[in-house]
Design an enzyme around this catalytic site. Structure first.
Site, PDB file in Angstrom:
ATOM      1  CB  SER A 162      -0.901   0.015   1.238  1.00 49.65           C
ATOM      2  OG  SER A 162      -1.713   1.168   1.217  1.00 49.65           O
ATOM      3  CG  MET A 190     -11.968  -2.168   2.576  1.00 47.84           C
ATOM      4  SD  MET A 190     -11.718  -0.401   2.666  1.00 47.84           S
ATOM      5  CE  MET A 190     -10.198  -0.319   3.572  1.00 47.84           C
ATOM      6  N   GLY A 206      -2.760   2.569   9.489  1.00 48.81           N
ATOM      7  CA  GLY A 206      -2.402   2.492  10.891  1.00 48.81           C
ATOM      8  C   GLY A 206      -3.529   2.165  11.840  1.00 48.81           C
ATOM      9  N   GLY A 232      -6.025  -3.729   5.183  1.00 48.32           N
ATOM     10  CA  GLY A 232      -6.164  -3.054   6.476  1.00 48.32           C
ATOM     11  C   GLY A 232      -5.548  -3.857   7.612  1.00 48.32           C
TER      12      GLY A 232
HETATM   13  C1  DX5 Z   1      -7.202   2.403   4.109  1.00 46.08           C
HETATM   14  C2  DX5 Z   1      -6.493   1.875   2.865  1.00 46.08           C
HETATM   15  C3  DX5 Z   1      -5.436   0.838   3.167  1.00 46.08           C
HETATM   16  C4  DX5 Z   1      -4.330   1.342   4.110  1.00 46.08           C
HETATM   17  C5  DX5 Z   1      -3.713   0.150   4.812  1.00 46.08           C
HETATM   18  O1  DX5 Z   1      -8.364   3.110   3.714  1.00 46.08           O
HETATM   19  O2  DX5 Z   1      -7.435   1.295   1.997  1.00 46.08           O
HETATM   20  O3  DX5 Z   1      -4.866   0.394   1.946  1.00 46.08           O
HETATM   21  O4  DX5 Z   1      -3.344   2.004   3.408  1.00 46.08           O
HETATM   22  O5  DX5 Z   1      -2.868   0.653   5.813  1.00 46.08           O
HETATM   23  P1  DX5 Z   1      -2.530  -0.292   7.072  1.00 46.08           P
HETATM   24  O6  DX5 Z   1      -1.870  -1.511   6.500  1.00 46.08           O
HETATM   25  O7  DX5 Z   1      -1.617   0.553   7.899  1.00 46.08           O
HETATM   26  O8  DX5 Z   1      -3.832  -0.610   7.711  1.00 46.08           O
HETATM   27 ZN    ZN Z   2      -6.748   0.426   0.181  1.00 46.43          ZN
END
Ligand code: DX5
Ligand code: ZN
Length: 232
Positions: A9, A138, A146, A177
């Site tokens: 990401s 998600m 984070g 996520g």
């Molecule tokens: C959140 C995004 C994710 C995010 C994941 O809305 O869709 O892709 O960047 O970040 P982490 O891995 O820190 O949860």
């Molecule tokens: Zn995402």
């Protein structure tokens, strides 16, 4: 057993040193690059945009996994799809007619996906599945990196995996996520095919990116990840 794919990401990368991250991914090999597009309306945040996507596509041949967290998404699908060799995921709540939107993605030359909000039951999306190439489950609320995993989403991965098997669909399950060192085995065990890796693993600041990538590969290369009794 299929190899679990990695989709780093990029909103979690060091924006000031993005080239270094892309060079690692190009050299070490990852399957997709996850790019979160946010409009400050559908989600209360802004991150990356279409010019960033175009710049990344000029720099590397790794397919872009573009996560559209934007309202009026139909208006923007052709532009993102024109980047080429892309996967576009939409939140069906952001379009009046999701099946039309999914067909627009495909007719624009991209692979089509839906992203399922943690609060939403799988049942709501089952009639879309014949039209999608992948589903992004998600595991945190959309909008920020984070965050902590929402535990009940793991069961949704398992439920979707069983439904895909039962119907014989050719659909990849992407998990997005808090893909953390601890949650990865649980997510893979539940049926994840693609891991969107962000701040809690690949971009874990306590390690170096290339070492974190090797660590993830090591975990995923195991024949059978150890079953994990619970999620954190
Ligand atoms: C959140 C995004 C994710 C995010 C994941 O809305 O869709 O892709 O960047 O970040 P982490 O891995 O820190 O949860
Ligand atoms: Zn995402």
């Amino acid at each position: 057993m299929n190899t679990v794919k990695l989709s780093p990401s990029l909103m979690c990368a060091d924006f000031i040193d993005m080239r270094s991250a892309l060079d690692v991914f190009q050299r070490e090999g990852v399957d997709y690059l996850h790019i979160d597009i946010m409009d400050g309306h559908y989600v209360p945040n802004f991150t990356l945009g279409i010019d960033f996507c175009k710049a990344v596509a000029r720099y590397t041949s790794i397919p872009l996994d573009i996560h559209l967290m934007i309202e009026n998404v139909d208006e923007y699908i052709p532009s993102f799809a024109s980047i080429g060799n892309a996967l576009l995921s939409i939140h069906p709540e952001t379009c009046y007619h999701p099946l039309r939107s999914l067909r627009l993605i495909k007719s624009s030359g991209a692979r089509a996906g839906i992203a399922i909000d943690p609060s939403m039951p799988l049942e709501t999306y089952k009639h879309m599945l014949p039209e999608v190439d992948f589903v992004c489950i998600m595991t945190v609320n959309p909008g920020y990196a984070g965050q902590e995993l929402i535990p009940q989403t793991i069961e949704k991965i398992r439920e979707l995996s069983a439904h895909i098997d039962e119907r014989g669909y050719d659909i990849e399950i992407e998990v997005d996520g808090n893909v953390s060192w601890k949650n990865i085995p649980v997510m893979v065990d539940a049926g994840a095919d693609v891991l969107v890796a962000g701040t809690s693993s690949l971009f874990d600041k306590s390690g170096v990116l290339s070492d974190n990538l090797s660590r993830m590969r090591g975990m995923l290369g195991q024949n059978k990840l150890s079953r994990v009794a619970s999620v954190c």
